[in-house]
Design a protein around this motif. Structure first.
Motif, mmCIF file in Angstrom:
data_model
loop_
_atom_site.group_PDB
_atom_site.id
_atom_site.type_symbol
_atom_site.label_atom_id
_atom_site.label_comp_id
_atom_site.label_asym_id
_atom_site.label_seq_id
_atom_site.Cartn_x
_atom_site.Cartn_y
_atom_site.Cartn_z
ATOM 1 N N ALA A 103 -21.487 -17.039 7.512
ATOM 2 C CA ALA A 103 -21.561 -17.997 9.158
ATOM 3 C C ALA A 103 -22.786 -17.099 9.757
ATOM 4 C CB ALA A 103 -20.315 -17.212 10.596
ATOM 5 N N GLY A 104 -23.660 -17.900 10.222
ATOM 6 C CA GLY A 104 -25.090 -16.678 10.760
ATOM 7 C C GLY A 104 -26.325 -17.306 9.574
ATOM 8 N N LYS A 105 -27.764 -16.757 10.017
ATOM 9 C CA LYS A 105 -28.813 -17.196 9.312
ATOM 10 C C LYS A 105 -28.717 -16.176 8.312
ATOM 11 C CE LYS A 105 -31.541 -16.051 13.175
ATOM 12 N NZ LYS A 105 -30.573 -15.431 13.509
ATOM 13 N N THR A 106 -29.833 -17.035 7.141
ATOM 14 C CA THR A 106 -30.087 -16.294 6.072
ATOM 15 C C THR A 106 -30.020 -14.758 5.819
ATOM 16 O OG1 THR A 106 -30.777 -18.612 5.194
ATOM 17 C CG2 THR A 106 -31.179 -16.095 3.650
ATOM 18 N N SER A 107 -31.310 -14.468 7.054
ATOM 19 C CA SER A 107 -31.921 -12.724 7.616
ATOM 20 C C SER A 107 -30.826 -12.764 8.018
ATOM 21 C CB SER A 107 -33.146 -13.425 8.886
ATOM 22 O OG SER A 107 -32.573 -13.850 9.303
ATOM 23 N N ASP A 108 -29.332 -13.135 8.375
ATOM 24 C CA ASP A 108 -28.543 -12.162 9.272
ATOM 25 C C ASP A 108 -28.148 -11.384 7.784
ATOM 26 O OD1 ASP A 108 -28.813 -13.094 11.227
ATOM 27 O OD2 ASP A 108 -27.018 -14.293 11.363
ATOM 28 N N TYR A 109 -27.885 -11.471 6.938
ATOM 29 C CA TYR A 109 -27.488 -10.984 5.840
ATOM 30 C C TYR A 109 -27.849 -11.307 4.381
ATOM 31 C CZ TYR A 109 -26.646 -16.249 4.041
ATOM 32 O OH TYR A 109 -27.031 -17.367 3.449
ATOM 33 N N PHE A 110 -29.257 -11.031 4.299
ATOM 34 C CA PHE A 110 -30.207 -10.774 3.045
ATOM 35 C C PHE A 110 -30.139 -9.761 3.049
ATOM 36 C CE2 PHE A 110 -34.428 -10.050 1.111
ATOM 37 C CZ PHE A 110 -33.979 -11.377 0.394
ATOM 38 N N GLY A 111 -29.978 -9.346 1.772
ATOM 39 C CA GLY A 111 -30.145 -8.248 1.409
ATOM 40 C C GLY A 111 -28.757 -7.352 1.612
ATOM 41 N N GLU A 112 -27.946 -7.289 2.113
ATOM 42 C CA GLU A 112 -27.071 -7.176 2.661
ATOM 43 C C GLU A 112 -26.121 -6.027 1.338
ATOM 44 O OE1 GLU A 112 -24.006 -9.147 4.371
ATOM 45 O OE2 GLU A 112 -23.675 -9.769 2.975
ATOM 46 N N LEU A 113 -26.179 -6.651 0.177
ATOM 47 C CA LEU A 113 -25.768 -5.650 -0.884
ATOM 48 C C LEU A 113 -26.987 -4.885 -1.440
ATOM 49 C CD1 LEU A 113 -23.201 -8.362 -2.280
ATOM 50 C CD2 LEU A 113 -22.302 -6.274 -0.454
ATOM 51 N N VAL A 114 -27.528 -5.158 -1.021
ATOM 52 C CA VAL A 114 -28.769 -3.548 -1.097
ATOM 53 C C VAL A 114 -28.583 -2.221 -1.733
ATOM 54 C CG1 VAL A 114 -31.297 -3.663 -2.080
ATOM 55 C CG2 VAL A 114 -29.598 -6.135 -2.432
ATOM 56 N N PHE A 115 -28.516 -1.635 -1.757
ATOM 57 C CA PHE A 115 -29.097 -0.087 -1.568
ATOM 58 C C PHE A 115 -30.829 0.051 -0.824
ATOM 59 C CE2 PHE A 115 -29.223 4.587 -0.432
ATOM 60 C CZ PHE A 115 -28.206 5.038 0.603
ATOM 61 N N ASP A 116 -31.013 -0.504 0.165
ATOM 62 C CA ASP A 116 -32.336 -1.106 0.844
ATOM 63 C C ASP A 116 -32.948 -0.172 1.538
ATOM 64 O OD1 ASP A 116 -31.631 -1.381 3.355
ATOM 65 O OD2 ASP A 116 -32.027 -3.759 2.369
ATOM 66 N N ARG A 117 -34.102 -0.007 2.392
ATOM 67 C CA ARG A 117 -35.070 1.340 2.804
ATOM 68 C C ARG A 117 -34.071 1.462 4.296
ATOM 69 N NH1 ARG A 117 -40.521 2.929 1.233
ATOM 70 N NH2 ARG A 117 -39.918 1.902 -0.787
ATOM 71 N N LYS B 123 -31.397 1.050 4.528
ATOM 72 C CA LYS B 123 -29.567 2.122 4.148
ATOM 73 C C LYS B 123 -29.714 2.955 3.855
ATOM 74 C CE LYS B 123 -27.488 -2.613 3.665
ATOM 75 N NZ LYS B 123 -28.976 -3.489 3.285
ATOM 76 N N MET B 124 -31.043 3.436 3.536
ATOM 77 C CA MET B 124 -31.111 4.754 2.807
ATOM 78 C C MET B 124 -31.724 5.249 4.124
ATOM 79 S SD MET B 124 -34.162 4.705 -0.085
ATOM 80 C CE MET B 124 -34.141 3.184 -1.066
ATOM 81 N N CYS B 125 -31.902 4.664 5.427
ATOM 82 C CA CYS B 125 -32.826 5.669 6.460
ATOM 83 C C CYS B 125 -31.335 5.891 7.048
ATOM 84 C CB CYS B 125 -33.363 4.372 7.414
ATOM 85 S SG CYS B 125 -35.146 4.861 6.930
ATOM 86 N N LYS B 126 -30.659 5.074 6.850
ATOM 87 C CA LYS B 126 -29.301 4.966 8.056
ATOM 88 C C LYS B 126 -27.551 5.935 6.871
ATOM 89 C CE LYS B 126 -25.058 2.512 9.357
ATOM 90 N NZ LYS B 126 -24.294 1.285 9.609
ATOM 91 N N TYR B 127 -27.656 5.854 5.826
ATOM 92 C CA TYR B 127 -27.147 6.463 5.460
ATOM 93 C C TYR B 127 -27.609 8.072 4.563
ATOM 94 C CZ TYR B 127 -23.895 2.606 5.430
ATOM 95 O OH TYR B 127 -23.233 1.659 6.225
ATOM 96 N N LEU B 128 -28.306 8.458 4.877
ATOM 97 C CA LEU B 128 -29.616 9.832 3.999
ATOM 98 C C LEU B 128 -29.408 10.055 4.899
ATOM 99 C CD1 LEU B 128 -31.183 8.368 0.964
ATOM 100 C CD2 LEU B 128 -29.249 8.485 0.569
ATOM 101 N N ASP B 129 -29.730 11.248 4.771
ATOM 102 C CA ASP B 129 -30.522 13.032 5.503
ATOM 103 C C ASP B 129 -31.618 12.732 5.587
ATOM 104 O OD1 ASP B 129 -30.220 14.998 3.349
ATOM 105 O OD2 ASP B 129 -28.489 14.328 3.344
ATOM 106 N N ALA B 130 -32.295 13.691 6.250
ATOM 107 C CA ALA B 130 -33.276 13.275 6.292
ATOM 108 C C ALA B 130 -34.643 14.302 4.995
ATOM 109 C CB ALA B 130 -34.603 14.017 7.268
ATOM 110 N N GLU B 131 -33.565 14.950 4.569
ATOM 111 C CA GLU B 131 -34.108 15.246 2.823
ATOM 112 C C GLU B 131 -34.090 14.707 1.911
ATOM 113 O OE1 GLU B 131 -33.747 20.227 0.622
ATOM 114 O OE2 GLU B 131 -32.570 19.362 2.418
ATOM 115 N N SER B 132 -32.728 14.295 2.319
ATOM 116 C CA SER B 132 -32.753 13.582 0.557
ATOM 117 C C SER B 132 -33.774 12.242 0.819
ATOM 118 C CB SER B 132 -31.079 13.251 0.612
ATOM 119 O OG SER B 132 -30.517 14.442 0.416
#
Ligand code: ADP
Ligand code: MG
Length: 724
Positions: free
Chosen positions: A22-36, A38-47
């Motif tokens: 469901a939804g637009k391509t831009s909604d799910y584009f890159g959802e399975l990639v550990f991109d920027r 996800k990095m911002c969301k899942y990594l501590d600032a130092e890492s």
């Protein structure tokens, strides 16, 4: 149901398949990639900051950062149901390699726990002794290791976290495609930055861009299973061409059949989820031939994405009852498949270096890079051809449908005129954008955008198309890294030499633009005389002309590989730090070995099919005819009513015996070739065997015409090539 109901129904999508999100391509584009994101969301600032330094600044990944990154990645992966991890790499075979490890480990309390740390992320030691290495590992060290390439993001495929890695021997030699490609990209960046400084001192990095166009065939899964040759070698070794193939040109850009469209859509969605910017899809020239192309991107990442797409294509096609053929020449008599590599360079300031600039300075920069690329292609034309050569691509090259086996460059009328003009005018003449200033005598002008000039001359292997060059000789099943490593290294070498020439002019007291143009002029003259060719590359005259110009016209693939160890190539690759001589020698061994094995397998399949499928089928039909003839003779007392049968019997006898003789001869030639110890000599012997394939194929294709349809044991081209 009346007609209006039918119309209504055809407009209502009753059932949306489960794989369409469901939804637009831009909604799910890159959802399975550990991109920027996800990095911002899942990594501590130092890492996060340490990782960005690795990605952008090329700093090595230390253990502490790796641990921090792995922690965040694990959390993200587990949210997606990941249970396994693999280092995903590109050995010198076709395709990618992966060895999956489950995330579990003992928890010390009698149970298990999911673990994933920096060590698992950064390095793995696959038992690599079965991958081709050209003797490197045998001589030096039995093991190899894989190490994460942080410039290519981690992704999830099914239940597995995939970590793109390089693959290296313990003594440091590259055993894969990615390692030398990354070195070539660094070399071209360093060399190009130094040249960019003449025009824009703020440039600190130059990116190489790749936009590949992947061609492929689809065949029905059931028919595929009935063709041993397709299953084992990826192409048909026999098959009379279909009465209708591509002569009507009715397949190119035609409406995509619904079953194929569903496959394409599924593939696109899967690719988009994995962050692959798939953009274009269309029917190609041959029946059942299609193309897929993404938006271009940084070469290393774009190439990883191509490898991944080729892998996804196979899996998804199966789901839709198809098999994808990535072979360069699956069918005789219709076009083969290539993979155009659209290539360019661009600065970290957003300037494309192979497109006209905004002003005279930008245009001079464009012309500088344009001309130097041509010079690199000219100097290494034989090597570039060797970089795309393979046993499978050999069927396509020079076969009057794809790039000829001579590497020349197409410029188009506009740029050809610009180059000629530059030779005539004083070196400080500004290069203006057409139409911006009123035309005056002696002015050099180029259009801001190339419109009709971006050629459709499909006979050129290396064509300028407005803001990039298109290297069209790359094979459809190739890893683009082979061609991209060679091209980028050759351009790097040329730019280094060019900078030295400009610096000499500057030392003589010239102004920058004059110094640049004075250094360019002899190169322009030379490339116009030698490598630039806008005519029809398929003609015999061009072969003669190319030879006169000193371009390489070799068509023998094993011989082409020798280019890699000639002094010019060794000097170029070592100076740019891309390959050592040892690596070049080892890689040639791998190339010859792969060539031998490919041809050997095809020869064996051909012989077996000829003797076990074709001849018995022909003899079965012969027996049937003989029975008829005997019956007729019993009834009529003579053969007057059996003229047709007798003719067919004559043909069968003739062709069957021809098949037997040629198949046996091929077997003998194979035995003799196998006894040759020197790998290069053996490859040359197998080249001769490959050349004899047509001799055996001809009588078999004739038998296909003669033997009755019911008895013929293989699906025919007319069945394989048309999906409705
Ligand atoms: P064609 O008309 O040659 O078949 P396609 O649209 O199929 O063209 O593919 C063109 C490819 O070239 C796409 O992947 C596109 O993103 C890529 N491309 C466009 N501009 C550049 C560039 N400057 N550098 C590299 N690739 C580019
Ligand atoms: Mg295209």
């Amino acid at each position: 149901m009346d007609r209006s109901d039918l119309v209504k129904e055809s407009f209502v999508r009753k059932e949306v398949p489960a794989w369409i999100p469901a939804g637009k391509t831009s909604d799910y584009f890159g959802e399975l990639v550990f991109d920027r994101k996800k990095m911002c969301k899942y990594l501590d600032a130092e890492s996060l900051h340490a990782l960005l330094d690795c990605i952008e600044g090329g700093k090595p990944l230390d253990r502490k950062t790796a641990d921090g990154v792995a922690r965040g990645m694990k959390e993200w992966a587990m949210e997606h149901g990941v249970t396994h991890v693999t280092h995903w790499f590109q050995p010198l075979t076709e395709g990618t390699a992966e060895k999956h490890d489950s995330l579990i480990d003992y928890d010390g309390k009698g149970g298990v726990i999911e673990t994933f740390d920096g060590k698992m992320l950064a390095q793995q030691e696959p038992d690599a002794s079965s991958f081709p290495s050209g003797g490197i590992r045998a001589t030096f060290e039995a093991r190899g290791y894989t190490a994460w390439d942080p410039t290519s993001p981690v992704f999830i495929l099914d239940d597995t976290l995939c970590i793109p890695t390089v693959f290296i021997s313990y003594t440091g030699e590259a055993l894969d495609y990615k390692t030398p490609l990354k070195k070539a990209l660094k070399a071209v960046s360093d060399a190009a930055v130094a040249v960019c400084k003449y025009f824009d001192p703020s440039v600190t990095k130059v990116y190489s861009y790749l936009g590949w166009e992947q061609e492929y065939f689809l065949v029905d899964e059931g028919l595929y299973a009935a063709r041993t040759d397709l299953m084992i070698t990826g192409r048909t070794l026999f098959g009379h061409i279909s009465s209708k193939n591509q002569q009507l040109d009715d397949h190119y850009f035609a409406a995509i059949p619904p079953r194929v469209a569903a496959f394409m859509r599924d593939l696109e969605i899967t690719g988009h989820r994995l962050g692959i910017p798939i953009k274009t899809r269309h029917n190609e020239v041959a029946p059942n031939q299609f193309e897929l192309a993404p938006i271009y991107g940084e070469t290393n990442l774009s190439n990883d994405q191509n490898q991944l797409v080729m892998n996804l294509m196979n899996r998804i096609a199966r789901k839709h009852g198809f098999v994808v053929l990535l072979h360069e020449k699956p069918f005789d008599g219709v076009n083969g498949s290539g993979k155009h590599n659209n290539w360019s360079l661009g600065t970290d300031k957003g300037t494309l270096l192979l497109a006209p600039g905004k002003d005279a300075k930008g245009n001079l920069q464009f012309v500088t890079f344009f001309v130097n690329v041509l010079a690199a292609v000219q100097k290494h034309n034989a090597l570039l051809k060797a970089s795309i050569a393979s046993a499978t691509n050999a069927h396509r090259l020079g076969a009057n449908e794809a790039p000829p086996a001579i590497v020349s460059a197409f410029l188009g009328r506009t740029m050809t005129e610009v180059l000629h003009k530059l030779l005539e005018v004083p070196s400080d003449t500004p290069i203006e954008i057409a139409g911006k200033k009123s035309k005056s005598v002696g002015l050099v002008e180029i259009p801001e955008v190339f419109v009709d000039n971006t050629d459709r001359n499909r006979t050129s292997p290396f064509a300028f198309t407005g803001n990039r060059f298109e290297f069209r000789a790359v094979g459809s099943c190739a890893n683009c890294a082979g061609a991209m490593t060679t091209l980028n290294s050759a351009v790097a070498e040329q730019l280094i030499a060019f900078k030295a020439a400009v610096d000499q002019e500057l030392a003589a007291g010239k102004k920058t633009n004059e110094a640049v143009m004075d250094a360019l002029k002899p190169i322009i003259k030379s490339v116009l005389d030698v490598v630039c060719f806008d005519g029809n590359g398929y003609t015999e005259e061009w072969k003669e002309e190319a030879k006169r110009r000193g371009l390489d016209v070799e068509t023998n693939v094993p011989k082409m590989f020798c280019e890699f160890t000639k002094p010019a190539a060794v000097e170029m690759f070592t100076k740019t730090g891309v390959y050592t001589q040892k690596e070049l020698e080892a890689r040639n061994e791998v190339k010859w070995e792969t060539y031998i094995k490919k041809v050997q397998i095809e020869a064996r399949v051909m012989e077996r099919m000829a003797l076990n499928h074709i001849i018995p089928a022909a003899l079965e039909y012969k027996a049937k005819l003989l029975q008829e003839v005997t019956l007729a003779k019993g009834i009529y007392g003579n053969l007057d009513n059996c003229v047709t049968e007798m003719r067919i019997l004559d043909d069968i006898n003739k062709y069957v015996e021809e098949v037997r003789i040629k198949a046996t001869a091929m077997m003998e030639a194979g035995k003799a070739a196998n006894a040759i110890e020197d790998i290069y000599a053996c490859a040359l012997a197998y080249h001769d065997i490959a050349e004899s394939f047509y001799d055996l194929r001809k009588p078999i294709d004739k038998l296909e015409e003669v033997v009755d349809n019911k008895t013929w044991p293989l699906p025919k081209y007319r069945e394989l090539l048309f999906i409705s």
